[in-house]
Each structure stands twice: as C-alpha cells, then as structure tokens.
Motif scaffolding. Structure first.
Motif, PDB file in Angstrom:
ATOM      1  N   ASN A   1       0.799  -1.133   0.188  1.00  0.00           N
ATOM      2  CA  ASN A   1       0.021   0.150   0.079  1.00  0.00           C
ATOM      3  C   ASN A   1       0.811   1.357   0.004  1.00  0.00           C
ATOM      4  OD1 ASN A   1      -2.609  -1.432   0.030  1.00  0.00           O
ATOM      5  ND2 ASN A   1      -2.244  -1.706   2.235  1.00  0.00           N
ATOM      6  N   ASN A   2       2.179   1.259  -0.636  1.00  0.00           N
ATOM      7  CA  ASN A   2       2.870   2.211  -0.895  1.00  0.00           C
ATOM      8  C   ASN A   2       3.635   2.226  -2.160  1.00  0.00           C
ATOM      9  OD1 ASN A   2       4.849   4.141  -0.657  1.00  0.00           O
ATOM     10  ND2 ASN A   2       5.124   3.735   1.705  1.00  0.00           N
ATOM     11  N   ASN A   3       3.193   3.136  -2.846  1.00  0.00           N
ATOM     12  CA  ASN A   3       4.244   3.173  -4.141  1.00  0.00           C
ATOM     13  C   ASN A   3       5.471   3.338  -4.275  1.00  0.00           C
ATOM     14  OD1 ASN A   3       1.588   2.763  -5.768  1.00  0.00           O
ATOM     15  ND2 ASN A   3       1.099   4.668  -6.080  1.00  0.00           N
ATOM     16  N   ALA A   4       6.047   3.803  -3.046  1.00  0.00           N
ATOM     17  CA  ALA A   4       7.562   3.938  -3.005  1.00  0.00           C
ATOM     18  C   ALA A   4       8.239   2.461  -3.059  1.00  0.00           C
ATOM     19  CB  ALA A   4       7.833   4.497  -1.804  1.00  0.00           C
ATOM     20  N   ILE A   5       7.665   1.491  -2.851  1.00  0.00           N
ATOM     21  CA  ILE A   5       8.182   0.336  -2.982  1.00  0.00           C
ATOM     22  C   ILE A   5       8.591  -0.115  -4.530  1.00  0.00           C
ATOM     23  CG2 ILE A   5       6.051  -1.173  -3.493  1.00  0.00           C
ATOM     24  CD1 ILE A   5       9.046  -1.896  -1.184  1.00  0.00           C
ATOM     25  N   TYR A   6       8.090   0.459  -5.519  1.00  0.00           N
ATOM     26  CA  TYR A   6       8.433   0.073  -6.633  1.00  0.00           C
ATOM     27  C   TYR A   6       9.895   1.053  -6.954  1.00  0.00           C
ATOM     28  CZ  TYR A   6       3.880  -1.522  -7.189  1.00  0.00           C
ATOM     29  OH  TYR A   6       2.557  -2.355  -7.062  1.00  0.00           O
ATOM     30  N   ASP A   7      10.114   1.767  -6.246  1.00  0.00           N
ATOM     31  CA  ASP A   7      11.457   2.453  -6.494  1.00  0.00           C
ATOM     32  C   ASP A   7      12.763   1.476  -5.758  1.00  0.00           C
ATOM     33  OD1 ASP A   7      10.228   4.789  -7.407  1.00  0.00           O
ATOM     34  OD2 ASP A   7      10.044   5.813  -5.784  1.00  0.00           O
ATOM     35  N   LYS A   8      12.278   0.555  -5.096  1.00  0.00           N
ATOM     36  CA  LYS A   8      13.347  -0.280  -4.431  1.00  0.00           C
ATOM     37  C   LYS A   8      13.485  -1.845  -4.762  1.00  0.00           C
ATOM     38  CE  LYS A   8      14.020   3.131  -1.460  1.00  0.00           C
ATOM     39  NZ  LYS A   8      14.980   3.029  -0.541  1.00  0.00           N
ATOM     40  N   ILE A   9      12.888  -1.820  -5.736  1.00  0.00           N
ATOM     41  CA  ILE A   9      12.833  -3.430  -6.660  1.00  0.00           C
ATOM     42  C   ILE A   9      13.646  -3.412  -7.800  1.00  0.00           C
ATOM     43  CG2 ILE A   9      11.238  -5.183  -7.430  1.00  0.00           C
ATOM     44  CD1 ILE A   9      10.880  -4.587  -4.312  1.00  0.00           C
ATOM     45  N   ILE A  10      14.496  -4.712  -7.759  1.00  0.00           N
ATOM     46  CA  ILE A  10      15.159  -4.787  -8.913  1.00  0.00           C
ATOM     47  C   ILE A  10      15.063  -6.109  -9.663  1.00  0.00           C
ATOM     48  CG2 ILE A  10      17.878  -4.860  -9.659  1.00  0.00           C
ATOM     49  CD1 ILE A  10      18.342  -2.940  -7.077  1.00  0.00           C
ATOM     50  N   TYR A  11      15.219  -5.963 -10.960  1.00  0.00           N
ATOM     51  CA  TYR A  11      15.283  -7.238 -11.764  1.00  0.00           C
ATOM     52  C   TYR A  11      16.703  -7.759 -11.781  1.00  0.00           C
ATOM     53  CZ  TYR A  11      15.300 -10.302 -15.851  1.00  0.00           C
ATOM     54  OH  TYR A  11      15.423 -11.341 -16.554  1.00  0.00           O
ATOM     55  N   GLY A  12      16.670  -9.085 -11.792  1.00  0.00           N
ATOM     56  CA  GLY A  12      17.970  -9.498 -11.540  1.00  0.00           C
ATOM     57  C   GLY A  12      18.096 -11.128 -12.364  1.00  0.00           C
ATOM     58  N   SER A  13      18.925 -11.260 -12.862  1.00  0.00           N
ATOM     59  CA  SER A  13      18.858 -12.811 -13.451  1.00  0.00           C
ATOM     60  C   SER A  13      19.430 -13.858 -12.533  1.00  0.00           C
ATOM     61  CB  SER A  13      19.691 -12.853 -14.878  1.00  0.00           C
ATOM     62  OG  SER A  13      21.116 -12.626 -14.571  1.00  0.00           O
ATOM     63  N   ASP A  14      20.467 -13.525 -11.902  1.00  0.00           N
ATOM     64  CA  ASP A  14      21.135 -14.545 -11.054  1.00  0.00           C
ATOM     65  C   ASP A  14      21.930 -15.440 -12.122  1.00  0.00           C
ATOM     66  OD1 ASP A  14      22.594 -15.316  -8.745  1.00  0.00           O
ATOM     67  OD2 ASP A  14      20.850 -16.487  -8.026  1.00  0.00           O
ATOM     68  N   PHE A  15      22.332 -15.089 -13.015  1.00  0.00           N
ATOM     69  CA  PHE A  15      22.903 -15.967 -13.958  1.00  0.00           C
ATOM     70  C   PHE A  15      24.204 -16.561 -13.605  1.00  0.00           C
ATOM     71  CE2 PHE A  15      25.744 -16.915 -17.754  1.00  0.00           C
ATOM     72  CZ  PHE A  15      24.737 -17.361 -18.709  1.00  0.00           C
ATOM     73  N   MET A  16      24.172 -17.846 -13.414  1.00  0.00           N
ATOM     74  CA  MET A  16      23.583 -19.122 -14.319  1.00  0.00           C
ATOM     75  C   MET A  16      22.788 -19.821 -13.261  1.00  0.00           C
ATOM     76  SD  MET A  16      27.249 -20.238 -16.232  1.00  0.00           S
ATOM     77  CE  MET A  16      26.615 -21.852 -16.461  1.00  0.00           C
ATOM     78  N   ILE A  17      22.734 -19.488 -12.189  1.00  0.00           N
ATOM     79  CA  ILE A  17      21.889 -20.062 -11.104  1.00  0.00           C
ATOM     80  C   ILE A  17      20.381 -20.347 -11.748  1.00  0.00           C
ATOM     81  CG2 ILE A  17      21.012 -20.334  -8.692  1.00  0.00           C
ATOM     82  CD1 ILE A  17      24.130 -20.751  -9.199  1.00  0.00           C
ATOM     83  N   ASN A  18      20.013 -19.307 -12.281  1.00  0.00           N
ATOM     84  CA  ASN A  18      18.512 -19.187 -13.023  1.00  0.00           C
ATOM     85  C   ASN A  18      18.315 -20.248 -13.769  1.00  0.00           C
ATOM     86  OD1 ASN A  18      19.655 -18.407 -14.889  1.00  0.00           O
ATOM     87  ND2 ASN A  18      18.492 -16.276 -14.840  1.00  0.00           N
ATOM     88  N   LEU A  19      19.299 -20.864 -14.550  1.00  0.00           N
ATOM     89  CA  LEU A  19      19.260 -21.883 -15.528  1.00  0.00           C
ATOM     90  C   LEU A  19      18.905 -23.345 -14.874  1.00  0.00           C
ATOM     91  CD1 LEU A  19      22.231 -20.876 -17.975  1.00  0.00           C
ATOM     92  CD2 LEU A  19      19.720 -20.311 -18.176  1.00  0.00           C
ATOM     93  N   LEU A  20      19.118 -23.436 -13.650  1.00  0.00           N
ATOM     94  CA  LEU A  20      18.645 -24.568 -13.083  1.00  0.00           C
ATOM     95  C   LEU A  20      17.089 -24.687 -12.906  1.00  0.00           C
ATOM     96  CD1 LEU A  20      20.868 -24.272  -9.686  1.00  0.00           C
ATOM     97  CD2 LEU A  20      21.164 -25.952 -11.619  1.00  0.00           C
ATOM     98  N   LYS A  21      16.439 -23.738 -13.212  1.00  0.00           N
ATOM     99  CA  LYS A  21      14.991 -23.789 -13.237  1.00  0.00           C
ATOM    100  C   LYS A  21      14.241 -23.705 -14.843  1.00  0.00           C
ATOM    101  CE  LYS A  21      14.863 -21.835  -8.526  1.00  0.00           C
ATOM    102  NZ  LYS A  21      14.385 -20.671  -8.127  1.00  0.00           N
ATOM    103  N   VAL A  22      15.100 -23.022 -15.577  1.00  0.00           N
ATOM    104  CA  VAL A  22      14.355 -22.919 -16.848  1.00  0.00           C
ATOM    105  C   VAL A  22      15.335 -23.425 -17.868  1.00  0.00           C
ATOM    106  CG1 VAL A  22      13.566 -20.603 -16.004  1.00  0.00           C
ATOM    107  CG2 VAL A  22      15.591 -20.673 -17.064  1.00  0.00           C
ATOM    108  N   ASN A  23      14.960 -23.419 -19.033  1.00  0.00           N
ATOM    109  CA  ASN A  23      15.574 -23.984 -20.343  1.00  0.00           C
ATOM    110  C   ASN A  23      16.710 -23.232 -20.840  1.00  0.00           C
ATOM    111  OD1 ASN A  23      14.138 -26.596 -20.270  1.00  0.00           O
ATOM    112  ND2 ASN A  23      12.378 -25.547 -21.202  1.00  0.00           N
ATOM    113  N   SER A  24      16.500 -21.890 -20.626  1.00  0.00           N
ATOM    114  CA  SER A  24      17.440 -21.054 -21.075  1.00  0.00           C
ATOM    115  C   SER A  24      17.445 -19.597 -20.661  1.00  0.00           C
ATOM    116  CB  SER A  24      17.651 -20.805 -22.750  1.00  0.00           C
ATOM    117  OG  SER A  24      16.251 -20.168 -23.133  1.00  0.00           O
ATOM    118  N   LEU A  25      18.418 -18.699 -20.744  1.00  0.00           N
ATOM    119  CA  LEU A  25      18.522 -17.337 -20.265  1.00  0.00           C
ATOM    120  C   LEU A  25      17.263 -16.707 -21.006  1.00  0.00           C
ATOM    121  CD1 LEU A  25      19.474 -15.152 -18.486  1.00  0.00           C
ATOM    122  CD2 LEU A  25      21.049 -14.770 -20.200  1.00  0.00           C
TER     123      LEU A  25
END
Length: 149
Positions: A92-116
């Motif tokens: 309930n606070n739009n300020a939270i959207y200023d604090k969120i970052i997209y990250g890949s965690d490459f190569m660890i994320n490849l354990l759960k998906v087929n490709s980057l």
C-alpha cells in the motif's frame, strides 16, 4: 552490499541463515546509526520465505534505510510475476516500486528454466506489470542502487 537473502542456495557455512536473515543481524545493522549510509540489496527477495520477504519490503519502505531487493532467480515462470505484484501491492505504498530490481542470477536461474532467453521472456511477456514498471525494475532502480545517492 548485495546480500544473498534466501533460505536455500549453496551453503558454505552451517550458520548461513543467520548471515542472510533480514530479521536478525541485518535489521540490527540497519538500525545502527554508524551505517546510515549503507546501501544494501537483499538478493532473491527472501525467495522461499514469506516472512523474510515481508521484512525486506518493510525495510525497503523505511526512509531511514537505503534498502533494495531484487527478485533474481525467482522469476522462473509467468506465475511468479503475479505473486510479486500481489506482494508489492500489499505494501500500500507506491514507493516500494523504487526499491525493486530485476536480476537474472545468471547462471543459477538456468537450474529452473531451459535458457536465459526463456527466463528473460517471462519478464518481457508478463502482464502483471506495466512496461514503465519493467523499465524501472531493469534500468532505473539498478542504476540508482549502483550509482545514485
């Protein structure tokens, strides 16, 4: 600082939860005035522990702290983005959207998906967030975390 903040992962120390738990040592560090300029990113947003996620979001919304969170390695399906949207909306606070970052965690994320490419397409194709929010998560917020005040 980028802090691994997940109850899982590659454990190098049997006390690893104490080092990554945002409710314990990190909350004390952030409350200490000696560290008022500390900027920290809680990587994985507490991934598999809803209490950790809630604490991270609480810390991120505290104007005394310079806390960010990335959702690296979590976004391995389109369903994840709806869950993330629900968590952020619950603040309930739009300020939270200023604090969120997209990250890949490459190569660890490849354990759960087929490709980057598949991992990144989930982010691109999700309808849970507007394009402007995606731009904020992937561009504006990381730049602010790395190079801003």
């Amino acid at each position: 600082i980028i802090c691994h903040c997940s109850t899982g992962g590659f454990v190098a120390d049997k006390l690893h939860r104490a080092y990554t738990d945002p409710n314990a040592a990190w909350a004390k560090v952030l409350a200490d005035p000696r560290f008022e300029t500390l900027k920290i990113n809680f990587a994985h947003l507490g991934s598999d522990d809803d209490k950790w996620t809630a604490k991270i979001l609480e810390l991120a919304l505290n104007p005394k702290h310079r806390v960010y969170a990335d959702f690296s390695s979590n976004a391995d399906s389109l369903d994840y983005y709806q869950k993330l949207n629900t968590q952020l909306s619950a603040c309930n606070n739009n300020a939270i959207y200023d604090k969120i970052i997209y990250g890949s965690d490459f190569m660890i994320n490849l354990l759960k998906v087929n490709s980057l490419n598949e991992y990144m397409l989930f982010f691109i194709k999700t309808m849970a967030f507007y394009d402007s929010q995606k731009h904020q998560f992937a561009n504006k917020n990381p730049e602010e975390f790395l190079f801003g005040k």
